[in-house]
Design a protein around this motif. Structure first.
Motif, PDB file in Angstrom:
ATOM      1  N   GLU A  31       0.907  -1.273   0.134  1.00  0.00           N
ATOM      2  CA  GLU A  31      -0.222   0.089  -0.049  1.00  0.00           C
ATOM      3  C   GLU A  31       0.877   1.263   0.208  1.00  0.00           C
ATOM      4  OE1 GLU A  31      -2.617  -0.298   3.179  1.00  0.00           O
ATOM      5  OE2 GLU A  31      -3.613  -2.113   2.474  1.00  0.00           O
ATOM      6  N   LYS A  32       0.482   2.315  -0.851  1.00  0.00           N
ATOM      7  CA  LYS A  32       1.093   3.609  -0.886  1.00  0.00           C
ATOM      8  C   LYS A  32       0.739   4.488   0.193  1.00  0.00           C
ATOM      9  CE  LYS A  32      -0.141   5.892  -4.183  1.00  0.00           C
ATOM     10  NZ  LYS A  32      -0.591   6.724  -5.654  1.00  0.00           N
ATOM     11  N   TYR A  33       1.583   5.483   0.878  1.00  0.00           N
ATOM     12  CA  TYR A  33       1.318   6.355   1.760  1.00  0.00           C
ATOM     13  C   TYR A  33       2.383   7.578   1.508  1.00  0.00           C
ATOM     14  CZ  TYR A  33       5.306   4.663   4.686  1.00  0.00           C
ATOM     15  OH  TYR A  33       6.662   4.480   4.975  1.00  0.00           O
ATOM     16  N   LEU A  34       1.985   8.665   2.003  1.00  0.00           N
ATOM     17  CA  LEU A  34       2.556   9.957   1.913  1.00  0.00           C
ATOM     18  C   LEU A  34       3.719   9.926   3.088  1.00  0.00           C
ATOM     19  CD1 LEU A  34       0.076  12.463   0.364  1.00  0.00           C
ATOM     20  CD2 LEU A  34       1.972  11.126  -0.841  1.00  0.00           C
ATOM     21  N   GLN A  35       4.980  10.168   2.686  1.00  0.00           N
ATOM     22  CA  GLN A  35       5.757  10.357   3.684  1.00  0.00           C
ATOM     23  C   GLN A  35       6.433  11.954   3.681  1.00  0.00           C
ATOM     24  OE1 GLN A  35       7.160   8.127   5.924  1.00  0.00           O
ATOM     25  NE2 GLN A  35       8.417   9.528   6.566  1.00  0.00           N
ATOM     26  N   LYS A  36       6.662  12.558   4.847  1.00  0.00           N
ATOM     27  CA  LYS A  36       7.270  13.850   4.968  1.00  0.00           C
ATOM     28  C   LYS A  36       8.567  13.882   5.628  1.00  0.00           C
ATOM     29  CE  LYS A  36       3.317  16.885   4.774  1.00  0.00           C
ATOM     30  NZ  LYS A  36       2.600  17.958   5.435  1.00  0.00           N
ATOM     31  N   GLU A  37       9.462  14.534   4.733  1.00  0.00           N
ATOM     32  CA  GLU A  37      10.809  14.870   5.437  1.00  0.00           C
ATOM     33  C   GLU A  37      11.051  16.316   5.660  1.00  0.00           C
ATOM     34  OE1 GLU A  37      14.097  12.702   3.659  1.00  0.00           O
ATOM     35  OE2 GLU A  37      13.322  10.873   4.447  1.00  0.00           O
ATOM     36  N   TYR A  38      11.546  16.799   6.628  1.00  0.00           N
ATOM     37  CA  TYR A  38      12.027  18.102   6.866  1.00  0.00           C
ATOM     38  C   TYR A  38      13.363  18.262   6.776  1.00  0.00           C
ATOM     39  CZ  TYR A  38       7.009  18.665   8.293  1.00  0.00           C
ATOM     40  OH  TYR A  38       5.855  18.586   8.365  1.00  0.00           O
ATOM     41  N   ASP A  39      13.935  19.589   6.181  1.00  0.00           N
ATOM     42  CA  ASP A  39      15.295  19.717   6.053  1.00  0.00           C
ATOM     43  C   ASP A  39      15.650  20.557   7.400  1.00  0.00           C
ATOM     44  OD1 ASP A  39      14.211  22.223   5.283  1.00  0.00           O
ATOM     45  OD2 ASP A  39      15.187  22.102   3.309  1.00  0.00           O
ATOM     46  N   SER A  40      16.790  21.173   7.208  1.00  0.00           N
ATOM     47  CA  SER A  40      17.157  22.013   8.456  1.00  0.00           C
ATOM     48  C   SER A  40      16.360  23.565   8.494  1.00  0.00           C
ATOM     49  CB  SER A  40      18.843  22.445   8.474  1.00  0.00           C
ATOM     50  OG  SER A  40      19.014  23.086   7.125  1.00  0.00           O
ATOM     51  N   ASN A  41      15.943  23.703   7.500  1.00  0.00           N
ATOM     52  CA  ASN A  41      15.000  25.120   7.360  1.00  0.00           C
ATOM     53  C   ASN A  41      13.719  24.855   7.565  1.00  0.00           C
ATOM     54  OD1 ASN A  41      17.361  26.628   6.732  1.00  0.00           O
ATOM     55  ND2 ASN A  41      17.250  26.167   4.542  1.00  0.00           N
ATOM     56  N   ASN A  42      13.166  23.855   7.758  1.00  0.00           N
ATOM     57  CA  ASN A  42      11.735  23.254   8.132  1.00  0.00           C
ATOM     58  C   ASN A  42      10.994  23.287   6.859  1.00  0.00           C
ATOM     59  OD1 ASN A  42      11.552  22.308  10.773  1.00  0.00           O
ATOM     60  ND2 ASN A  42      10.669  24.408  11.543  1.00  0.00           N
ATOM     61  N   ASN A  43      11.405  23.040   5.701  1.00  0.00           N
ATOM     62  CA  ASN A  43      10.977  22.792   4.422  1.00  0.00           C
ATOM     63  C   ASN A  43      10.610  21.322   4.329  1.00  0.00           C
ATOM     64  OD1 ASN A  43      11.284  25.423   3.811  1.00  0.00           O
ATOM     65  ND2 ASN A  43      13.272  25.201   3.023  1.00  0.00           N
ATOM     66  N   ALA A  44       9.343  21.085   3.992  1.00  0.00           N
ATOM     67  CA  ALA A  44       8.873  19.821   3.884  1.00  0.00           C
ATOM     68  C   ALA A  44       9.070  19.485   2.472  1.00  0.00           C
ATOM     69  CB  ALA A  44       7.397  19.714   4.412  1.00  0.00           C
ATOM     70  N   THR A  45       9.564  17.924   2.483  1.00  0.00           N
ATOM     71  CA  THR A  45       9.366  17.395   0.983  1.00  0.00           C
ATOM     72  C   THR A  45       8.635  16.143   1.158  1.00  0.00           C
ATOM     73  OG1 THR A  45      11.863  17.824   0.584  1.00  0.00           O
ATOM     74  CG2 THR A  45      10.834  16.210  -0.499  1.00  0.00           C
ATOM     75  N   THR A  46       7.484  15.992   0.204  1.00  0.00           N
ATOM     76  CA  THR A  46       6.724  14.871   0.473  1.00  0.00           C
ATOM     77  C   THR A  46       7.079  14.030  -0.635  1.00  0.00           C
ATOM     78  OG1 THR A  46       4.954  16.233   1.384  1.00  0.00           O
ATOM     79  CG2 THR A  46       4.110  14.137   0.370  1.00  0.00           C
ATOM     80  N   TYR A  47       6.923  12.691  -0.370  1.00  0.00           N
ATOM     81  CA  TYR A  47       7.124  11.696  -1.395  1.00  0.00           C
ATOM     82  C   TYR A  47       6.204  10.556  -0.993  1.00  0.00           C
ATOM     83  CZ  TYR A  47      10.313   9.704   1.760  1.00  0.00           C
ATOM     84  OH  TYR A  47      11.057   9.033   3.047  1.00  0.00           O
ATOM     85  N   GLU A  48       6.108   9.611  -2.104  1.00  0.00           N
ATOM     86  CA  GLU A  48       5.466   8.266  -1.745  1.00  0.00           C
ATOM     87  C   GLU A  48       6.098   7.291  -1.434  1.00  0.00           C
ATOM     88  OE1 GLU A  48       3.340   7.765  -5.471  1.00  0.00           O
ATOM     89  OE2 GLU A  48       1.896   9.055  -5.449  1.00  0.00           O
TER      90      GLU A  48
END
Length: 118
Positions: free
Chosen positions: A58-75
């Protein structure tokens, strides 16, 4: 065992109060600790046995944050095992190591983890 758990809980709640100086923070810590203990004992006292009927990715969305609190969302994908229990209910669990369709999985009372029987 329970004596040490009570001592740990008292020290934990006391430390939260001393660090925050907020009575409500200590109350919140005590409530969270109580809920965690109840869920732990519920899982510890649970017992069932069943057969893996299907495996699904099953697919879900994962968020990762960098040092500037910018979120990157990927499957991302997780594989789940659907287990038909002896009582007819179906349980969805994250796939365990070396599990495949047809395997028999058992959760025994007093144990926290599951066992693959065959």
């Amino acid at each position: 065992m329970s004596k040490y758990a009570i001592i740990f809980a008292a020290v934990f709640v006391g430390a939260v109060y001393l660090l925050t100086q907020e009575p409500l923070a200590a109350l919140g810590a005590a409530i969270a600790l109580s809920i965690g203990v109840l869920l732990y004992y519920k899982n510890l006292n649970d017992s069932w046995k069943g057969t893996i009927t299907e495996l699904k990715e099953e697919k879900y969305l994962q968020k990762e944050y960098d040092s500037n609190n910018n979120a990157t969302t990927y499957e991302a994908y997780k594989t789940y095992a659907y287990i038909r229990q002896d009582n007819g209910k179906v349980k969805k669990m994250e796939l365990g190591p070396e599990w495949k369709a047809g395997d028999i999985i058992e959760k025994r009372k007093g144990e926290y983890n599951f066992r693959k029987l065959n």
